[in-house]
Design a protein around this motif. Structure first.
Motif, PDB file in Angstrom:
ATOM      1  N   THR A   1       0.855  -1.176   0.000  1.00  0.00           N
ATOM      2  CA  THR A   1       0.000   0.000   0.000  1.00  0.00           C
ATOM      3  C   THR A   1       0.894   1.231   0.000  1.00  0.00           C
ATOM      4  O   THR A   1       1.808   1.348   0.815  1.00  0.00           O
ATOM      5  N   VAL A   2       0.637   2.130  -0.946  1.00  0.00           N
ATOM      6  CA  VAL A   2       1.430   3.352  -1.096  1.00  0.00           C
ATOM      7  C   VAL A   2       0.520   4.563  -0.945  1.00  0.00           C
ATOM      8  O   VAL A   2      -0.703   4.441  -1.006  1.00  0.00           O
ATOM      9  N   ASP A   3       1.132   5.738  -0.798  1.00  0.00           N
ATOM     10  CA  ASP A   3       0.357   6.930  -0.468  1.00  0.00           C
ATOM     11  C   ASP A   3      -0.190   7.723  -1.651  1.00  0.00           C
ATOM     12  O   ASP A   3      -1.080   8.546  -1.461  1.00  0.00           O
ATOM     13  N   THR A   4       0.316   7.508  -2.864  1.00  0.00           N
ATOM     14  CA  THR A   4      -0.161   8.300  -4.005  1.00  0.00           C
ATOM     15  C   THR A   4      -0.303   7.441  -5.260  1.00  0.00           C
ATOM     16  O   THR A   4       0.323   6.386  -5.372  1.00  0.00           O
ATOM     17  N   HIS A   5      -1.084   7.947  -6.204  1.00  0.00           N
ATOM     18  CA  HIS A   5      -1.220   7.275  -7.506  1.00  0.00           C
ATOM     19  C   HIS A   5       0.103   7.264  -8.258  1.00  0.00           C
ATOM     20  O   HIS A   5       0.434   6.292  -8.928  1.00  0.00           O
ATOM     21  N   CYS A   6       0.856   8.366  -8.168  1.00  0.00           N
ATOM     22  CA  CYS A   6       2.154   8.436  -8.858  1.00  0.00           C
ATOM     23  C   CYS A   6       3.096   7.362  -8.347  1.00  0.00           C
ATOM     24  O   CYS A   6       3.779   6.690  -9.124  1.00  0.00           O
ATOM     25  N   ARG A   7       3.136   7.176  -7.043  1.00  0.00           N
ATOM     26  CA  ARG A   7       3.988   6.145  -6.450  1.00  0.00           C
ATOM     27  C   ARG A   7       3.504   4.765  -6.874  1.00  0.00           C
ATOM     28  O   ARG A   7       4.300   3.892  -7.199  1.00  0.00           O
ATOM     29  N   ALA A   8       2.195   4.552  -6.890  1.00  0.00           N
ATOM     30  CA  ALA A   8       1.641   3.262  -7.307  1.00  0.00           C
ATOM     31  C   ALA A   8       2.012   2.960  -8.756  1.00  0.00           C
ATOM     32  O   ALA A   8       2.385   1.828  -9.090  1.00  0.00           O
ATOM     33  N   ALA A   9       1.925   3.972  -9.618  1.00  0.00           N
ATOM     34  CA  ALA A   9       2.278   3.780 -11.029  1.00  0.00           C
ATOM     35  C   ALA A   9       3.756   3.433 -11.170  1.00  0.00           C
ATOM     36  O   ALA A   9       4.133   2.571 -11.972  1.00  0.00           O
ATOM     37  N   ALA A  10       4.617   4.085 -10.368  1.00  0.00           N
ATOM     38  CA  ALA A  10       6.056   3.809 -10.421  1.00  0.00           C
ATOM     39  C   ALA A  10       6.358   2.393  -9.927  1.00  0.00           C
ATOM     40  O   ALA A  10       7.194   1.686 -10.504  1.00  0.00           O
ATOM     41  N   VAL A  11       5.690   1.955  -8.870  1.00  0.00           N
ATOM     42  CA  VAL A  11       5.892   0.590  -8.364  1.00  0.00           C
ATOM     43  C   VAL A  11       5.414  -0.416  -9.401  1.00  0.00           C
ATOM     44  O   VAL A  11       6.112  -1.394  -9.700  1.00  0.00           O
ATOM     45  N   ALA A  12       4.238  -0.191  -9.980  1.00  0.00           N
ATOM     46  CA  ALA A  12       3.718  -1.112 -10.999  1.00  0.00           C
ATOM     47  C   ALA A  12       4.656  -1.182 -12.209  1.00  0.00           C
ATOM     48  O   ALA A  12       4.892  -2.257 -12.757  1.00  0.00           O
ATOM     49  N   ALA A  13       5.207  -0.043 -12.616  1.00  0.00           N
ATOM     50  CA  ALA A  13       6.157  -0.031 -13.743  1.00  0.00           C
ATOM     51  C   ALA A  13       7.433  -0.785 -13.388  1.00  0.00           C
ATOM     52  O   ALA A  13       7.973  -1.529 -14.222  1.00  0.00           O
ATOM     53  N   ALA A  14       7.922  -0.628 -12.162  1.00  0.00           N
ATOM     54  CA  ALA A  14       9.121  -1.348 -11.726  1.00  0.00           C
ATOM     55  C   ALA A  14       8.858  -2.848 -11.693  1.00  0.00           C
ATOM     56  O   ALA A  14       9.729  -3.650 -12.062  1.00  0.00           O
ATOM     57  N   LEU A  15       7.669  -3.243 -11.291  1.00  0.00           N
ATOM     58  CA  LEU A  15       7.322  -4.668 -11.294  1.00  0.00           C
ATOM     59  C   LEU A  15       7.268  -5.193 -12.725  1.00  0.00           C
ATOM     60  O   LEU A  15       7.748  -6.288 -13.010  1.00  0.00           O
ATOM     61  N   ALA A  16       6.702  -4.406 -13.634  1.00  0.00           N
ATOM     62  CA  ALA A  16       6.634  -4.821 -15.038  1.00  0.00           C
ATOM     63  C   ALA A  16       8.035  -5.007 -15.623  1.00  0.00           C
ATOM     64  O   ALA A  16       8.265  -5.925 -16.415  1.00  0.00           O
ATOM     65  N   GLU A  17       8.993  -4.156 -15.212  1.00  0.00           N
ATOM     66  CA  GLU A  17      10.387  -4.316 -15.656  1.00  0.00           C
ATOM     67  C   GLU A  17      10.951  -5.664 -15.219  1.00  0.00           C
ATOM     68  O   GLU A  17      11.889  -6.174 -15.820  1.00  0.00           O
ATOM     69  N   ARG A  18      10.394  -6.215 -14.172  1.00  0.00           N
ATOM     70  CA  ARG A  18      10.846  -7.493 -13.632  1.00  0.00           C
ATOM     71  C   ARG A  18       9.971  -8.647 -14.102  1.00  0.00           C
ATOM     72  O   ARG A  18      10.052  -9.755 -13.591  1.00  0.00           O
ATOM     73  N   GLY A  19       9.094  -8.364 -15.056  1.00  0.00           N
ATOM     74  CA  GLY A  19       8.230  -9.395 -15.625  1.00  0.00           C
ATOM     75  C   GLY A  19       7.049  -9.759 -14.753  1.00  0.00           C
ATOM     76  O   GLY A  19       6.440 -10.809 -14.926  1.00  0.00           O
ATOM     77  N   VAL A  20       6.701  -8.892 -13.816  1.00  0.00           N
ATOM     78  CA  VAL A  20       5.609  -9.155 -12.885  1.00  0.00           C
ATOM     79  C   VAL A  20       4.524  -8.111 -13.105  1.00  0.00           C
ATOM     80  O   VAL A  20       4.755  -6.917 -12.874  1.00  0.00           O
ATOM     81  N   GLN A  21       3.370  -8.542 -13.551  1.00  0.00           N
ATOM     82  CA  GLN A  21       2.248  -7.626 -13.740  1.00  0.00           C
ATOM     83  C   GLN A  21       1.535  -7.417 -12.412  1.00  0.00           C
ATOM     84  O   GLN A  21       1.464  -8.315 -11.582  1.00  0.00           O
ATOM     85  N   ALA A  22       1.022  -6.200 -12.218  1.00  0.00           N
ATOM     86  CA  ALA A  22       0.330  -5.870 -10.976  1.00  0.00           C
ATOM     87  C   ALA A  22      -0.878  -5.010 -11.274  1.00  0.00           C
ATOM     88  O   ALA A  22      -0.933  -4.323 -12.290  1.00  0.00           O
ATOM     89  N   ARG A  23      -1.826  -5.063 -10.380  1.00  0.00           N
ATOM     90  CA  ARG A  23      -2.997  -4.186 -10.492  1.00  0.00           C
ATOM     91  C   ARG A  23      -2.963  -3.193  -9.348  1.00  0.00           C
ATOM     92  O   ARG A  23      -2.340  -3.433  -8.313  1.00  0.00           O
ATOM     93  N   THR A  24      -3.628  -2.066  -9.536  1.00  0.00           N
ATOM     94  CA  THR A  24      -3.700  -1.056  -8.483  1.00  0.00           C
ATOM     95  C   THR A  24      -5.162  -0.843  -8.114  1.00  0.00           C
ATOM     96  O   THR A  24      -6.035  -0.828  -8.985  1.00  0.00           O
ATOM     97  N   ASP A  25      -5.392  -0.703  -6.817  1.00  0.00           N
ATOM     98  CA  ASP A  25      -6.746  -0.487  -6.303  1.00  0.00           C
ATOM     99  C   ASP A  25      -6.716   0.646  -5.288  1.00  0.00           C
ATOM    100  O   ASP A  25      -5.857   0.668  -4.405  1.00  0.00           O
ATOM    101  N   LEU A  26      -7.668   1.554  -5.403  1.00  0.00           N
ATOM    102  CA  LEU A  26      -7.786   2.672  -4.474  1.00  0.00           C
ATOM    103  C   LEU A  26      -8.462   2.191  -3.197  1.00  0.00           C
ATOM    104  O   LEU A  26      -9.523   1.570  -3.242  1.00  0.00           O
TER     105      LEU A  26
END
Length: 193
Positions: A43-68
């Protein structure tokens, strides 16, 4: 420019093991099907941070979803995956989060930790810890020190719990290990010397 550290995030390819950095902070691992699959969420504090974490996971071949969440925070969650079982097995003792006995921090894990819960404060740089797992705090402080980043445990109401890194040389080392800020990450959250 100095020599790039062997442990720097930019010195090696991103890998699934880097997700340990999420678990250093407020991330959680959850096993499924008697250890045949696992997922990681944070759980992160902002949408920007969530997008950055999801992008970093994608770089590692791991897809993720984000939920508010109802409180305005955003949860980033991977699917249950077979290749996350080893990581979850190392970080879980039953349902309790633990730091693996042989855990060492490198740039990739530190990068994800900073993405998920790092921030500048007046007194230095904070790497957020899991408030629900206080038994992990001292082990993570030791692991950070072993990587050349001595820190102090901050348990104050504002911004705690976290590990606080201070001093020009330590901050330079941290910035070197985590690499350049990903696109869209606010300067107030990314380590710099």
């Amino acid at each position: 420019m100095g020599q790039l550290s062997f442990f720097s995030a930019e010195a090696r390819q991103p890998c699934v093991g880097d997700l340990a950095g999420l678990l250093c902070g407020p991330g959680q691992a959850l096993g499924f099907a008697r250890g045949r699959a696992a997922r990681v969420s944070v759980t992160v504090d902002t949408h920007c941070r969530a997008a950055a974490v999801a992008a970093a996971l994608a770089e590692r071949g791991v897809q993720a979803r984000t939920d508010l969440d109802e409180d305005g925070s955003v949860q980033v969650t991977t699917a249950f995956r077979i290749d996350l079982t080893g990581l979850a097995g190392q970080w879980l003792d039953g349902s309790r989060k633990v730091v693996p006995a042989d855990f060492t921090l490198d740039g990739g894990a530190l990068r994800l930790w900073a993405l998920a819960s790092g921030r500048w404060v007046e007194t230095g740089y904070f790497l957020g810890l899991d408030p629900e797992s206080p038994d992990t705090h001292e082990a993570l402080r030791k692991a950070l020190a072993t990587s050349g980043l001595p820190s102090t445990l901050w348990t104050g109401k504002e911004g705690g719990p976290a590990l606080r890194v201070v001093g020009r040389r330590r901050l330079e080392r941290l910035a070197e290990l985590v690499g350049r800020a990903p696109r869209g990450v606010a300067e107030r959250t990314w380590p710099a010397a």
